[in-house]
Design an enzyme around this catalytic site. Structure first.
Site, PDB file in Angstrom:
ATOM      1  N   HIS A 306       1.164  -1.501  -0.083  1.00 48.42           N
ATOM      2  CA  HIS A 306       0.028  -0.020  -0.061  1.00 48.42           C
ATOM      3  C   HIS A 306       0.554   0.933   0.030  1.00 48.42           C
ATOM      4  O   HIS A 306       1.971   1.689   0.311  1.00 48.42           O
ATOM      5  CB  HIS A 306      -0.744  -0.031   1.298  1.00 48.42           C
ATOM      6  CG  HIS A 306      -2.496   0.726   1.178  1.00 48.42           C
ATOM      7  ND1 HIS A 306      -2.247   2.442   1.478  1.00 48.42           N
ATOM      8  CD2 HIS A 306      -3.287   0.554   0.669  1.00 48.42           C
ATOM      9  CE1 HIS A 306      -3.021   3.020   1.104  1.00 48.42           C
ATOM     10  NE2 HIS A 306      -4.328   2.138   0.544  1.00 48.42           N
ATOM     11  N   ASP A 363      -7.892  -5.281   0.664  1.00 47.65           N
ATOM     12  CA  ASP A 363      -7.874  -5.929  -0.892  1.00 47.65           C
ATOM     13  C   ASP A 363      -7.968  -7.698  -0.932  1.00 47.65           C
ATOM     14  O   ASP A 363      -8.614  -8.103  -1.767  1.00 47.65           O
ATOM     15  CB  ASP A 363      -7.447  -5.721  -2.243  1.00 47.65           C
ATOM     16  CG  ASP A 363      -8.489  -4.224  -2.948  1.00 47.65           C
ATOM     17  OD1 ASP A 363     -10.228  -4.186  -2.768  1.00 47.65           O
ATOM     18  OD2 ASP A 363      -7.879  -3.788  -3.436  1.00 47.65           O
TER      19      ASP A 363
HETATM   20  N1  CMC Z   1       3.962  -7.915  -4.559  1.00 47.24           N
HETATM   21  C1  CMC Z   1       5.495  -7.897  -4.760  1.00 47.24           C
HETATM   22  N2  CMC Z   1       6.109  -7.049  -4.832  1.00 47.24           N
HETATM   23  C2  CMC Z   1       5.700  -5.792  -4.847  1.00 47.24           C
HETATM   24  C3  CMC Z   1       4.197  -5.419  -4.316  1.00 47.24           C
HETATM   25  C4  CMC Z   1       3.237  -7.165  -4.126  1.00 47.24           C
HETATM   26  N3  CMC Z   1       2.347  -6.737  -4.370  1.00 47.24           N
HETATM   27  N4  CMC Z   1       3.867  -4.167  -4.024  1.00 47.24           N
HETATM   28  C5  CMC Z   1       4.985  -3.399  -4.620  1.00 47.24           C
HETATM   29  N5  CMC Z   1       5.557  -3.548  -4.245  1.00 47.24           N
HETATM   30  C6  CMC Z   1       7.551  -3.379  -4.516  1.00 47.24           C
HETATM   31  C7  CMC Z   1       7.924  -2.749  -5.748  1.00 47.24           C
HETATM   32  O1  CMC Z   1       8.123  -3.722  -7.302  1.00 47.24           O
HETATM   33  C8  CMC Z   1       8.727  -2.180  -5.569  1.00 47.24           C
HETATM   34  O2  CMC Z   1      10.008  -3.181  -5.930  1.00 47.24           O
HETATM   35  P1  CMC Z   1      11.390  -1.558  -5.700  1.00 47.24           P
HETATM   36  O3  CMC Z   1      11.698  -0.852  -4.938  1.00 47.24           O
HETATM   37  O4  CMC Z   1      12.854  -3.061  -5.459  1.00 47.24           O
HETATM   38  O5  CMC Z   1      10.874  -1.655  -7.682  1.00 47.24           O
HETATM   39  C9  CMC Z   1       8.542  -1.640  -3.916  1.00 47.24           C
HETATM   40  O6  CMC Z   1       7.764  -2.480  -3.179  1.00 47.24           O
HETATM   41  C10 CMC Z   1       8.007  -0.408  -4.002  1.00 47.24           C
HETATM   42  O7  CMC Z   1       6.579  -0.349  -4.558  1.00 47.24           O
HETATM   43  P2  CMC Z   1       5.666   1.294  -5.141  1.00 47.24           P
HETATM   44  O8  CMC Z   1       5.114  -0.203  -6.313  1.00 47.24           O
HETATM   45  O9  CMC Z   1       6.418   1.492  -6.054  1.00 47.24           O
HETATM   46  O10 CMC Z   1       4.933   1.413  -4.701  1.00 47.24           O
HETATM   47  P3  CMC Z   1       3.297   2.178  -4.726  1.00 47.24           P
HETATM   48  O11 CMC Z   1       3.999   3.096  -3.106  1.00 47.24           O
HETATM   49  O12 CMC Z   1       3.740   3.341  -5.515  1.00 47.24           O
HETATM   50  O13 CMC Z   1       2.851   1.304  -5.065  1.00 47.24           O
HETATM   51  C11 CMC Z   1       0.621  -0.289  -4.419  1.00 47.24           C
HETATM   52  C12 CMC Z   1       1.480   0.433  -4.172  1.00 47.24           C
HETATM   53  C13 CMC Z   1      -0.531  -0.760  -3.107  1.00 47.24           C
HETATM   54  C14 CMC Z   1       0.046   0.357  -6.447  1.00 47.24           C
HETATM   55  C15 CMC Z   1       1.486  -1.713  -4.886  1.00 47.24           C
HETATM   56  O14 CMC Z   1       1.680  -2.309  -3.740  1.00 47.24           O
HETATM   57  C16 CMC Z   1       1.042  -2.817  -5.264  1.00 47.24           C
HETATM   58  O15 CMC Z   1       0.965  -2.931  -7.021  1.00 47.24           O
HETATM   59  N6  CMC Z   1       0.367  -3.805  -5.230  1.00 47.24           N
HETATM   60  C17 CMC Z   1      -0.148  -4.748  -5.089  1.00 47.24           C
HETATM   61  C18 CMC Z   1      -1.908  -3.874  -5.993  1.00 47.24           C
HETATM   62  C19 CMC Z   1      -2.683  -3.862  -4.830  1.00 47.24           C
HETATM   63  O16 CMC Z   1      -2.747  -4.717  -3.897  1.00 47.24           O
HETATM   64  N7  CMC Z   1      -3.851  -2.716  -5.157  1.00 47.24           N
HETATM   65  C20 CMC Z   1      -4.588  -2.308  -3.753  1.00 47.24           C
HETATM   66  C21 CMC Z   1      -4.210  -1.660  -2.671  1.00 47.24           C
HETATM   67  S1  CMC Z   1      -4.720  -1.014  -1.417  1.00 47.24           S
HETATM   68  C22 CMC Z   1      -6.676  -0.650  -2.491  1.00 47.24           C
HETATM   69  C23 CMC Z   1      -6.959   0.655  -2.660  1.00 47.24           C
HETATM   70  O17 CMC Z   1      -7.146   2.498  -1.632  1.00 47.24           O
HETATM   71  O18 CMC Z   1      -6.562   0.996  -3.752  1.00 47.24           O
END
Ligand code: CMC
Length: 429
Positions: A306, A363
């Site tokens: 998140h 989720d």
């Molecule tokens: N599985 C594996 N690796 C992950 C995941 C995951 N679910 N989420 C983040 N990472 C890694 C990502 O690859 C990155 O690694 P690195 O630093 O080596 O590049 C690091 O963790 C940081 O990730 P980010 O994408 O830069 O983080 P963010 O804050 O931009 O993204 C997120 C947050 C929710 C989009 C992301 O964690 C994700 O894609 N999760 C899966 C989708 C999901 O469950 N979404 C629902 C969110 S909760 C409901 C809502 O409020 O929308």
């Protein structure tokens, strides 16, 4: 004395005020940055940018705290109803019994949609995604109430709020009924909000149908949990559209589209599809955890991580408990719940997930409950939209009433070609 920060640019010092929120969060007020220094800020994904001040929702991602108008989400999930929580979010206080009765009365008395809306559902191709259908139908509501769209008219805004809250369950249920070829039902205004929705989803004109109160309460709690989450992608979209003084139907329609993506509200659908894939593939959870850790593999564990919660998501704890209870009561053995629990256990002990502070989010377990309630998988994001609606409305309303109201208009850092001559076709390539 008020706190400030000093920025030095080309040897000149500039001071900017530090603002403090009611729960202690601090922000540098850079609204005069460009006019004073000629600089803009650069913050892709708005990870450090506050786009507004708001009195609606507070969350502390480190401590796993989520408050709606100051009230912890755990208390609302236990004691409130979705309609009462919607009132709280939109108007700022818990309602008295009279206020709640009046609000509820208005909402149930706007639950029917114009008969010609039913024809819209015939125009979509077979099996359209319900988010696309519902966003289109919500946007189209503006055509039915063209003379009541003034965003500065309190009465017109109020009736639009009632219409949206009342009609979205009807619009959502119609998308399902249409997809399975059953007649589009009328809402039953005797029933409460979620019971009415479940009845529209699952009853047919051929036989009596009683909604299971356990199912209705479970859905009501899920809607409460999703009701607001401050400036997330869809809410920011609703605010941005509303900042051009676009009406609430148009703004919420945009919010539904923003929510649809798998990184946001579409994640609940993606989680169940992922769990199913793991199950069908023999249930080897480690294989998928390893794939998620592999930087060369685009696979992510859906339902993990998140932007703001870096310790735990308080909503996922409530939902996990509820998933256990709902499945225990229904006596249904859900193999995907076992896969989900194992996945959670393994990931939470894994260095990759610990270091990156990746925890199950709202989720991760919600889909398991929706599944137990027989809601089709492609409608999961729509359940999120129904829950988030009061939050979108409250945030849109707060923006319109904000003394600092301004059209949203971010800046950019241009990195494209500098000025060059137009080339005639025969001189190109
Ligand atoms: N599985 C594996 N690796 C992950 C995941 C995951 N679910 N989420 C983040 N990472 C890694 C990502 O690859 C990155 O690694 P690195 O630093 O080596 O590049 C690091 O963790 C940081 O990730 P980010 O994408 O830069 O983080 P963010 O804050 O931009 O993204 C997120 C947050 C929710 C989009 C992301 O964690 C994700 O894609 N999760 C899966 C989708 C999901 O469950 N979404 C629902 C969110 S909760 C409901 C809502 O409020 O929308």
């Amino acid at each position: 004395m008020a706190e400030t920060v000093t920025l030095t640019v080309n040897g000149n010092n500039y001071e900017f005020p530090i603002l403090e929120g009611s729960c202690g969060e601090k922000a540098i007020d850079i609204s005069q940055l460009r006019s004073q220094t000629g600089l803009i800020t650069y913050d892709p994904g708005f990870t450090c940018t506050g786009s507004c001040s708001s009195k609606i929702t507070f969350l502390d991602g480190e401590k796993g705290v989520l408050l709606y108008r100051g009230i912890p989400i755990e208390q609302l999930a236990e004691k409130s109803t979705f309609i009462e929580t919607a009132y709280l979010l939109i108007y700022g206080e818990l309602p008295t019994q009279d206020q709640l009765d009046e609000f509820h009365y208005h909402i149930i008395h706007h639950s029917m949609v114009h008969e010609s809306i039913k024809n819209f559902y015939d125009g979509f191709p077979n099996n359209p995604h319900p988010m696309a259908v519902c966003s289109a139908v919500v946007g189209s509501l503006a055509t039915f109430y063209q003379n009541e769209l003034n965003v500065r008219d309190e009465h017109e805004v109020e009736i639009t709020i009632h219409r949206l809250l009342a009609k979205l369950p009807t619009i959502a249920a119609y998308s399902y009924k249409k997809s399975i070829g059953q007649p589009l039902p009328y809402p039953d205004n005797q029933l409460d909000y979620t019971t009415n929705f479940l009845k529209m989803m699952f009853a047919t004109p051929c036989e009596p149908y009683t909604v299971d109160p356990v199912a209705a309460r479970a859905l009501d709690v899920l809607l409460i949990i999703h009701a607001d989450h401050e400036q997330n992608c869809s809410t920011s979209s609703v605010r941005l559209v509303g900042s051009s003084m676009s009406n609430l139907f148009a703004s919420v329609s945009a919010g539904i589209y923003a929510l649809w993506g798998p990184l946001h509200g579409g994640a609940n659908q993606a989680v169940i599809e992922m769990l199913q894939r793991i199950y069908d593939d023999g249930g080897d959870v480690y294989k998928y955890v390893n794939r998620a850790k592999d930087p060369k593999d685009p696979f992510r564990l859906m339902g993990f991580g998140h932007r703001v919660y870096k310790n735990f998501d308080p909503r996922s704890r409530i939902i996990k408990k509820m998933a256990d209870e709902v499945l225990k009561k229904s006596g249904v053995k859900e193999p995907l719940l076992e896969i989900a629990s194992e996945l959670e256990k393994i990931a939470l002990q894994d260095d990759y997930f610990i270091e990156k502070k990746l925890y199950p989010n709202v989720d991760f377990y919600s889909g398991i409950i929706y599944k137990a309630l027989n809601i089709p998988v492609n409608m999961f994001p729509l359940m999120f939209a129904m829950g988030r609606l009061p939050g979108w409305i409250a945030q849109w309303k707060e923006l319109q009433e904000d003394k600092a109201f301004k059209i949203g208009r971010p800046r950019q850092l241009y990195v494209g070609p500098t000025m060059r001559e137009y080339l005639p076709m025969n001189e190109r390539g």
